[in-house]
Scaffold this motif. Structure first.
Motif, PDB file in Angstrom:
ATOM      1  N   LYS A  30       0.810  -1.216   0.000  1.00 12.97           N
ATOM      2  CA  LYS A  30       0.000   0.000   0.000  1.00 12.97           C
ATOM      3  C   LYS A  30       0.847   1.271   0.000  1.00 12.97           C
ATOM      4  O   LYS A  30       0.429   2.295  -0.552  1.00 12.97           O
ATOM      5  N   TYR A  31       2.046   1.212   0.575  1.00 15.16           N
ATOM      6  CA  TYR A  31       2.883   2.415   0.616  1.00 15.16           C
ATOM      7  C   TYR A  31       3.450   2.750  -0.763  1.00 15.16           C
ATOM      8  O   TYR A  31       3.523   3.917  -1.154  1.00 15.16           O
ATOM      9  N   ILE A  32       3.823   1.704  -1.503  1.00 13.27           N
ATOM     10  CA  ILE A  32       4.298   1.931  -2.866  1.00 13.27           C
ATOM     11  C   ILE A  32       3.132   2.360  -3.751  1.00 13.27           C
ATOM     12  O   ILE A  32       3.269   3.235  -4.609  1.00 13.27           O
ATOM     13  N   PHE A  33       1.951   1.744  -3.519  1.00 17.88           N
ATOM     14  CA  PHE A  33       0.769   2.147  -4.284  1.00 17.88           C
ATOM     15  C   PHE A  33       0.440   3.621  -4.054  1.00 17.88           C
ATOM     16  O   PHE A  33       0.110   4.349  -5.000  1.00 17.88           O
ATOM     17  N   LEU A  34       0.546   4.072  -2.803  1.00 15.74           N
ATOM     18  CA  LEU A  34       0.270   5.481  -2.511  1.00 15.74           C
ATOM     19  C   LEU A  34       1.254   6.395  -3.231  1.00 15.74           C
ATOM     20  O   LEU A  34       0.877   7.479  -3.696  1.00 15.74           O
ATOM     21  N   LEU A  35       2.504   5.973  -3.333  1.00 19.05           N
ATOM     22  CA  LEU A  35       3.490   6.762  -4.075  1.00 19.05           C
ATOM     23  C   LEU A  35       3.109   6.846  -5.554  1.00 19.05           C
ATOM     24  O   LEU A  35       3.127   7.928  -6.150  1.00 19.05           O
ATOM     25  N   ILE A  36       2.723   5.696  -6.127  1.00 15.72           N
ATOM     26  CA  ILE A  36       2.304   5.677  -7.537  1.00 15.72           C
ATOM     27  C   ILE A  36       1.051   6.528  -7.727  1.00 15.72           C
ATOM     28  O   ILE A  36       0.947   7.304  -8.689  1.00 15.72           O
ATOM     29  N   ALA A  37       0.094   6.394  -6.796  1.00 14.71           N
ATOM     30  CA  ALA A  37      -1.142   7.181  -6.886  1.00 14.71           C
ATOM     31  C   ALA A  37      -0.851   8.672  -6.831  1.00 14.71           C
ATOM     32  O   ALA A  37      -1.421   9.461  -7.592  1.00 14.71           O
ATOM     33  N   ASN A  38       0.069   9.074  -5.940  1.00 15.64           N
ATOM     34  CA  ASN A  38       0.435  10.488  -5.846  1.00 15.64           C
ATOM     35  C   ASN A  38       1.024  10.997  -7.153  1.00 15.64           C
ATOM     36  O   ASN A  38       0.713  12.107  -7.596  1.00 15.64           O
ATOM     37  N   LEU A  39       1.885  10.201  -7.768  1.00 20.82           N
ATOM     38  CA  LEU A  39       2.497  10.612  -9.045  1.00 20.82           C
ATOM     39  C   LEU A  39       1.426  10.770 -10.122  1.00 20.82           C
ATOM     40  O   LEU A  39       1.473  11.710 -10.933  1.00 20.82           O
ATOM     41  N   ILE A  40       0.441   9.867 -10.112  1.00 21.27           N
ATOM     42  CA  ILE A  40      -0.669   9.963 -11.083  1.00 21.27           C
ATOM     43  C   ILE A  40      -1.489  11.219 -10.820  1.00 21.27           C
ATOM     44  O   ILE A  40      -1.813  11.970 -11.744  1.00 21.27           O
ATOM     45  N   PHE A  41      -1.820  11.453  -9.549  1.00 19.39           N
ATOM     46  CA  PHE A  41      -2.611  12.647  -9.199  1.00 19.39           C
ATOM     47  C   PHE A  41      -1.878  13.934  -9.583  1.00 19.39           C
ATOM     48  O   PHE A  41      -2.476  14.874 -10.108  1.00 19.39           O
ATOM     49  N   ILE A  42      -0.571  13.977  -9.285  1.00 20.80           N
ATOM     50  CA  ILE A  42       0.209  15.179  -9.599  1.00 20.80           C
ATOM     51  C   ILE A  42       0.217  15.433 -11.103  1.00 20.80           C
ATOM     52  O   ILE A  42       0.019  16.559 -11.569  1.00 20.80           O
ATOM     53  N   PHE A  43       0.422  14.358 -11.873  1.00 21.91           N
ATOM     54  CA  PHE A  43       0.444  14.498 -13.331  1.00 21.91           C
ATOM     55  C   PHE A  43      -0.898  14.976 -13.850  1.00 21.91           C
ATOM     56  O   PHE A  43      -0.977  15.899 -14.667  1.00 21.91           O
ATOM     57  N   ILE A  44      -1.983  14.357 -13.357  1.00 22.20           N
ATOM     58  CA  ILE A  44      -3.320  14.750 -13.797  1.00 22.20           C
ATOM     59  C   ILE A  44      -3.619  16.189 -13.387  1.00 22.20           C
ATOM     60  O   ILE A  44      -4.168  16.980 -14.159  1.00 22.20           O
ATOM     61  N   GLY A  45      -3.243  16.540 -12.153  1.00 22.04           N
ATOM     62  CA  GLY A  45      -3.495  17.892 -11.661  1.00 22.04           C
ATOM     63  C   GLY A  45      -2.785  18.965 -12.454  1.00 22.04           C
ATOM     64  O   GLY A  45      -3.221  20.120 -12.480  1.00 22.04           O
ATOM     65  N   MET A  46      -1.672  18.609 -13.112  1.00 23.19           N
ATOM     66  CA  MET A  46      -0.941  19.574 -13.933  1.00 23.19           C
ATOM     67  C   MET A  46      -1.722  19.959 -15.193  1.00 23.19           C
ATOM     68  O   MET A  46      -1.482  21.014 -15.780  1.00 23.19           O
TER      69      MET A  46
END
Length: 429
Positions: A315-331
């Protein structure tokens, strides 16, 4: 068509259109229409899905909170909030720069919108700070990032969208956003302290108990807004949608009869601004809802979920991947659209890994809030640069230290789960 083909067409067209700065509604809607036609669907399906996306009692909260935000901005509440914030933190190293953060947090508790917070507080403080000798790029950079507090500190339009999309309690999300919002504000204020010393900026006011009492009494009607909204929702007196209507009514009464700054001359500006902002959001909601439905019905959400889920079962690695996806989408994508597109894909994986939906929602909201300050979309950046009357590129460079502080706060919020869940737990939610 296969799920893989639909995925490639949808996302490649979406990114291509966004790259060429095509309006968001068109960037989302055009790929949706093309894939529907190529897959043999009737165009009437698009209209049905768009309508279904906005046909929600809960979503009625959006126009109410939009109206409440404009009433409080023009009705005098923002000025009183700024005065109180100046008294509380204006004496710190960095002076009025800290006031931007605290005032944005207070106003975020009134409006629920990052753009409204940036515009209301920025239009009040940025010109005043320029007159007092603060660098224009410095104050605009702070305001652009501090405006993100408008969708983290409850109430929050983005949280309402996540609650609708994920069937999560909106009241619980509102309460859960309080501590993370404070954490982000503290990170920004620490950064302001360092940047103020680097630029040679000193405090320009002193704390006096008399001024504190005077500003507090003057701001009491404004401070009652979050108490009424959150107290009413938590106490079961009204729903989040009804809370928006109560906030708008209260904002009108306070602005017209207490502060006496709402009148026949500016009521048209208030209503017009609220209508325009509501229409812009709801058009995006409709288009994003159709796009999201297509992802789900064609099996794209499941395909993407399997791909992401296969990368990590931790789950910790998944949260890191999810954050990267959110940041990219938010851009690239406005926060409401991001919620509708990403939630059906990532939330099932998050819950399967034991991540609380409320905590995951707060992570998503904070990410997308920071996305509003990150180019190339960066709505807050454009607003702050326009108010400060400086080039967009100059304002973005000045905001970088505060963006870094924001992402550091995001890291803490992501991996320290009690920051989101402690307060709802204490309140028995």
């Amino acid at each position: 068509m296969s799920s893989l083909t639909i995925t490639l067409i949808l996302f490649s067209l979406l990114l291509l259109l966004l790259f060429f700065n095509v309006p968001l509604v068109v960037s989302i809607g055009l790929p949706t229409v093309l894939v529907m036609l190529m897959d043999g669907m009737k165009i009437a399906t698009l209209a049905q899905r768009t309508y279904a996306s906005v046909d929600s009692f809960t979503l009625m909260a959006i126009p109410f909170f939009m109206l409440a935000g404009k009433l409080m901005e023009i009705g005098g509440m923002s000025k009183r909030i700024v005065r109180l914030a100046d008294c509380l933190v204006g004496w710190l190293s960095g002076g009025l720069a800290h006031v931007i953060v605290v005032a944005s947090a207070f106003f975020g508790a009134l409006s629920g919108s990052a753009a409204a917070t940036t515009a209301a507080i920025g239009s009040t403080l940025i010109p005043e700070m320029k007159k007092r000798g603060y660098p224009a790029d410095f104050v605009a950079g702070i305001q652009a990032v501090a405006g993100a507090l408008g969708v983290i500190i409850p109430p929050s339009i983005t949280m309402i969208m996540y609650g609708v999309c994920s069937s999560t309690s909106i009241g619980k999300l509102f309460i859960a956003g309080i501590v993370p919002g404070i954490v982000l504000a503290l990170f920004l204020m620490i950064t302001i302290g360092f940047q103020a010393k680097k630029r040679g900026i000193v405090q320009m006011s002193t704390f006096t108990f008399q001024e504190f009492i005077s500003s507090l009494l003057d701001a009491i009607p404004a401070l009652f807004v979050p108490l009424i909204i959150l107290g009413g929702i938590y106490g079961g007196i009204f729903t989040p949608t009804e809370a928006g209507a109560v906030a708008a009514t209260y904002g009108f009464l306070a602005g017209a009869f207490w502060y006496k700054e709402i009148n026949l001359k500016n009521i048209g500006e208030i209503m017009g601004g609220a209508i325009v902002n509501t229409v812009l959001v709801m058009i995006v909601v409709g288009a994003s809802g159709a796009f999201s439905w297509l992802l789900t019905s064609a099996g794209v959400s499941s395909l993407l979920g399997e791909v992401i889920g296969s990368v990590s079962t931790n789950k910790y690695i998944f949260l890191l991947i999810a954050n990267l996806i959110f940041i990219f989408i938010g851009m690239f994508i406005e926060s409401v659209a991001g919620i509708l597109i990403v939630t059906p894909i990532l939330l099932p994986i998050a819950t399967s890994l034991g991540i609380d939906p409320v905590h995951f929602g707060i992570i998503m909201v904070v990410n997308l809030a920071l996305g509003l300050t990150t180019p190339p979309v960066g709505e807050n950046q454009y607003i702050a640069a326009a108010i400060a009357e400086i080039p967009f590129e100059e304002e973005v460079r000045a905001s970088l230290p505060f963006l870094i502080a924001g992402f550091l706060a995001l890291f803490v919020i992501t991996y320290v789960e009690p920051l989101s869940l402690w307060l709802p737990g204490v309140l028995g939610m």
